[in-house]
Motif scaffolding. Sequence first.
Motif, short mmCIF file in Angstrom:
data_model
loop_
_atom_site.label_atom_id
_atom_site.label_comp_id
_atom_site.label_asym_id
_atom_site.label_seq_id
_atom_site.Cartn_x
_atom_site.Cartn_y
_atom_site.Cartn_z
N ILE A 105 0.85 -1.19 0.00
CA ILE A 105 0.00 0.00 0.00
C ILE A 105 0.88 1.25 0.00
N GLY A 106 0.47 2.26 -0.77
CA GLY A 106 1.21 3.52 -0.81
C GLY A 106 0.86 4.38 0.40
N LYS A 107 1.67 5.41 0.62
CA LYS A 107 1.48 6.30 1.77
C LYS A 107 0.11 7.00 1.72
N GLU A 108 -0.30 7.37 0.49
CA GLU A 108 -1.57 8.07 0.33
C GLU A 108 -2.75 7.21 0.79
N GLU A 109 -2.73 5.94 0.35
CA GLU A 109 -3.81 5.02 0.72
C GLU A 109 -3.81 4.75 2.22
N LEU A 110 -2.59 4.65 2.78
CA LEU A 110 -2.44 4.40 4.21
C LEU A 110 -3.02 5.57 5.01
N ASP A 111 -2.67 6.80 4.58
CA ASP A 111 -3.19 8.01 5.23
C ASP A 111 -4.71 8.07 5.16
N LEU A 112 -5.23 7.72 3.99
CA LEU A 112 -6.68 7.72 3.78
C LEU A 112 -7.34 6.73 4.73
N GLY A 113 -6.76 5.52 4.78
CA GLY A 113 -7.29 4.46 5.65
C GLY A 113 -7.27 4.88 7.12
N LEU A 114 -6.14 5.47 7.54
CA LEU A 114 -6.02 5.92 8.93
C LEU A 114 -7.01 7.04 9.24
N GLY A 115 -7.20 7.91 8.25
CA GLY A 115 -8.18 9.00 8.40
C GLY A 115 -9.58 8.46 8.63
N ILE A 116 -9.94 7.44 7.85
CA ILE A 116 -11.27 6.81 7.97
C ILE A 116 -11.42 6.18 9.35
N ILE A 117 -10.37 5.46 9.78
CA ILE A 117 -10.40 4.81 11.11
C ILE A 117 -10.58 5.86 12.20
N GLN A 118 -9.84 6.97 12.08
CA GLN A 118 -9.94 8.03 13.09
C GLN A 118 -11.35 8.63 13.13
N ASP A 119 -11.91 8.92 11.94
CA ASP A 119 -13.26 9.48 11.85
C ASP A 119 -14.29 8.55 12.48
N GLU A 120 -14.17 7.25 12.14
CA GLU A 120 -15.12 6.26 12.65
C GLU A 120 -14.99 6.10 14.16
N THR A 121 -13.74 6.16 14.65
CA THR A 121 -13.50 6.05 16.10
C THR A 121 -14.16 7.21 16.81
N GLU A 122 -13.96 8.43 16.27
CA GLU A 122 -14.58 9.61 16.87
C GLU A 122 -16.10 9.51 16.86
N ARG A 123 -16.64 8.97 15.76
CA ARG A 123 -18.10 8.82 15.63
C ARG A 123 -18.63 7.85 16.69
N MET A 124 -17.91 6.73 16.86
CA MET A 124 -18.33 5.72 17.84
C MET A 124 -18.25 6.27 19.27
N ILE A 125 -17.18 7.02 19.55
CA ILE A 125 -17.02 7.61 20.89
C ILE A 125 -18.19 8.56 21.17
N SER A 126 -18.50 9.41 20.18
CA SER A 126 -19.57 10.37 20.42
C SER A 126 -20.93 9.67 20.54
N LEU A 127 -21.11 8.56 19.82
CA LEU A 127 -22.35 7.78 19.91
C LEU A 127 -22.49 7.19 21.31
N VAL A 128 -21.40 6.62 21.83
CA VAL A 128 -21.40 6.03 23.17
C VAL A 128 -21.68 7.11 24.22
N GLU A 129 -21.04 8.28 24.05
CA GLU A 129 -21.27 9.39 24.99
C GLU A 129 -22.73 9.83 24.97
N ASP A 130 -23.31 9.91 23.77
CA ASP A 130 -24.72 10.28 23.64
C ASP A 130 -25.61 9.27 24.35
N LEU A 131 -25.33 7.99 24.15
CA LEU A 131 -26.15 6.93 24.75
C LEU A 131 -26.03 6.95 26.28
N LEU A 132 -24.82 7.21 26.77
CA LEU A 132 -24.62 7.31 28.22
C LEU A 132 -25.41 8.47 28.79
#
Length: 195
Positions: free
Chosen positions: A1-28
């Motif tokens: 995998i190239g650096k660009e794809e890796l950065d994109l993948g990591l960006g998606i993971i970070q966004d999804e992690t933030e989304r899940m955290i905020s969802l859990v906080e909302d539910l709490l």
Amino acid sequence: IGKEELDLGLGIIQDETERMISLVEDLLDFSRLSSDRIRLQIDMVDVTRLAKGVVTQLAIKANEKNITLLTEFKTKEIFDIQGDKNRLRQVLINLVQNAIKFTAEGGYVVVIVSQGEEFTTFTVTDNGVGIKKENLTKVLDKFFQEDYNKSGSGLGLAISNEIVKLHGGKMIIDSEKGVGTSITFTLKNKIIESM
């Protein structure tokens, strides 16, 4: 995998992690509200600092969409009020984030603050997509989302509304599809007599 794809993948993971955290906080938060377990930590709140702080914090998000994000103070001298600083910040962040999310590139979001003897009023106004008339009464309901394509739990406004009520205030939504939305919430300046 190239650096660009890796950065994109990591960006998606970070966004999804933030989304899940905020969802859990909302539910709490939602479960605490449902069982009346949200307790306010009452302190003196610097209203001007609160409004400016939230706008500064969300400026990057607004800039990404080329949205003008401003604060406007209608009252010359604004005094500190009693309230839960963190909870009020949560309400304002939620409203401004929503406004940015539902406003197209090049639009505007304004946080307007005014103060009377008994109440302090915040209005978050935008020229975004607006809400259909028939949905205006539903947007404060739990889990309601007018646009399911936009990520979120559908709990933010319901939670914000409850926090405002705990501060002796109320939230009013005024919106027109395709024109924009204004959400106003009032807070009692004094919740506890002796402080």
